[in-house]
Design an enzyme around this catalytic site. Structure first.
Site, PDB file in Angstrom:
ATOM      1  N   GLU A  84      36.336 -21.496  65.164  1.00  0.00           N
ATOM      2  CA  GLU A  84      36.816 -21.284  66.532  1.00  0.00           C
ATOM      3  C   GLU A  84      35.863 -22.062  67.416  1.00  0.00           C
ATOM      4  O   GLU A  84      34.720 -21.669  67.624  1.00  0.00           O
ATOM      5  CB  GLU A  84      36.819 -19.792  66.863  1.00  0.00           C
ATOM      6  N   LEU A  85      36.356 -23.202  67.926  1.00  0.00           N
ATOM      7  CA  LEU A  85      35.469 -24.193  68.533  1.00  0.00           C
ATOM      8  C   LEU A  85      35.697 -24.326  70.039  1.00  0.00           C
ATOM      9  O   LEU A  85      36.231 -23.433  70.671  1.00  0.00           O
ATOM     10  CB  LEU A  85      35.638 -25.519  67.789  1.00  0.00           C
TER      11      LEU A  85
END
Length: 458
Positions: A231-232
């Site tokens: 999850e960037l």
């Protein structure tokens, strides 16, 4: 062994000093997690569920203590911190239920002499790395599904905000979850990433943080083909169309943009407002933004400090870049930084253009840059013209416009007339370089499971 000083960003005072975990101790914890997995994986799903529910009860009982830790080490206002604890615990409660809903299936065979069965099994030992901005929520939405699935997990909280994770893990042990099934390490992100991605006992790496670091972890994980969830970063567009309820859009902007002083991966980074309503929107937004109170999160304030001086300097760079390129600031730079320390007063930036830094770079601070548009297709194109695809928002009261925006915006999380779309029972995650995999919802347990197929000869 060196020590880590955990600082209060509101005062820059040391809250607590804790030991870093040595490489030898990290390796030992991973080995113990592997040994614990041999037992935890076979614990009945209803028993795992009961232990997760007990953990959730303890988190509720310690809500005030946990919220104070979040405020002390992260800076966010206490009311907001309490909201984070409730949100974090919603993941524990959700996955306590989902533990009992990991279903297999049978498949009709192509011959009467066979039976085909498909079942789900825990992936193994998980290495989790989380950021500082949501020290409770970012970790429970990894720990809870991992444990529910039957995995064991070693957690690496951000060194700026480790105390909340430590307390959560202690409460998990108090709830009866085995000590080696859930543990934490205190280490730099670089060290933890190197160890987690290379260690033969780690089967899965889950990371929330910047795209640059995520790419490095993906690259390192490739050598052993590790299961990974990423999850960037984000660069969320916030579109306010001409038929929107302006007051609702302003409230939605405040909710999205200024939560945790704008230090969230899904906060509105680029605001696009239809030219026909832009003046009214900017005036109403400015009035509300200037009414927000700023100060120590332990006091009754709306916005706390930024995490450190480096964050302050980055945000000021974005503000001065906008001003130098012709934007209009709702308050002067001197006033914005007048409180000193890690505090910045929030500001609305009107007449923004695509050449300004906040329009192509994640800000992580309390600024609201507003750019006008006239053509819907054009603004959709601008919103999508980025490598990021985590969250986006739009406000419109026309269902045709709303469905068009939903269909055409390339983002994994979308708020329609909603500035706060996150929920434990809904899948959260991004497209493109904002990562892959989902956290939350029925989808959130899947990354912690492997599928096995059995063909039985009769």
């Amino acid at each position: 062994m060196t020590q880590l000083d955990v600082l209060n960003p509101a005062t820059n005072e040391v809250i607590e000093s804790i030991d870093y975990t040595s490489h030898e101790d990290i390796d030992a914890k991973i080995e113990r997690a592997y040994n614990a997995f041999q037992t935890w994986r076979f614990v009945d799903a209803h028993e795992r569920s009961a232990k997760l529910f007990k953990w959730a009860e303890l988190i509720d009982e310690h809500q005030d203590e946990l919220a104070k830790l979040v405020t002390l080490e992260g800076g966010k206002p206490l009311a907001e911190a309490k909201g984070e604890i409730v949100y974090a615990n919603s993941y524990v409660k959700w996955y306590a239920e989902e533990a009992k809903r990991v279903y297999g299936r049978t498949i009709p065979a192509n011959t009467s002499s066979k039976k085909i069965v498909v079942d789900k099994f825990p992936v193994g030992v998980v290495g989790a790395i989380t950021p500082w901005n949501f020290p409770a929520a970012m970790i429970t939405r990894k720990m809870a599904p991992a444990l529910a699935a039957g995995c064991t997990i070693v957690c690496k909280p951000a060194v700026k905000t480790p105390l909340t994770t430590i307390k959560l893990v202690e409460l998990a042990h108090e709830a009866g979850i085995p000590e080696d099934a859930i543990s934490y390490i205190i280490a730099s992100g670089r060290d933890a990433g190197d160890i987690f991605t290379k260690h033969p006992r780690i089967n899965k790496v889950t990371f929330t943080g910047s795209t640059g670091v995520g790419k490095k972890l993906i690259e390192q994980s490739a050598d052993t083909v590790k299961n990974a969830t990423m999850e960037l970063g984000g660069l969320a567009p916030f579109i306010v169309h001409k038929d929107a309820d302006i007051d609702a859009a302003v409230d939605g902007t405040i909710a999205s943009k200024f939560r945790n002083a704008g230090q969230t991966c899904i906060c509105a980074n680029r605001i696009f407002v239809h030219k026909a309503i832009a003046d009214e929107y900017v005036q109403k937004l400015t009035d509300k933004v200037h009414a927000l109170t700023i100060g120590n999160g332990l006091e009754e304030v709306d916005i706390g400090p930024l995490i450190d001086n480096e964050a302050v300097e980055k945000v000021l760079t974005h503000i001065t870049d906008c001003e130098a390129k012709g934007a209009t600031l709702s308050r002067s730079v001197d006033e914005i930084k007048s409180l000193g320390g890690n505090f910045l007063k929030p500001v609305v930036i009107s007449n923004a253009t695509l050449e300004m830094k906040p329009m192509f770079e994640e800000t992580f601070g309390p600024i609201a840059p507003v750019m006008t548009y006239e053509d819907l297709d054009e603004v959709i194109g601008i919103a999508n013209d980025t490598e990021f695809g985590l969250a986006s928002y739009f406000f419109t009261n026309d269902y045709r416009t709303g469905l068009k925006l939903f269909n055409e915006l390339d983002y994994g999380v979308i708020g329609w007339n909603d500035g706060g779309p996150s929920a434990a029972h809904a899948p959260f995650g991004g497209l493109k370089e904002s990562g892959y995999g989902r956290e939350g919802g029925t989808e959130g347990i899947e990354p912690y499971l492997e599928t096995k197929y059995l063909s039985v000869g009769l």
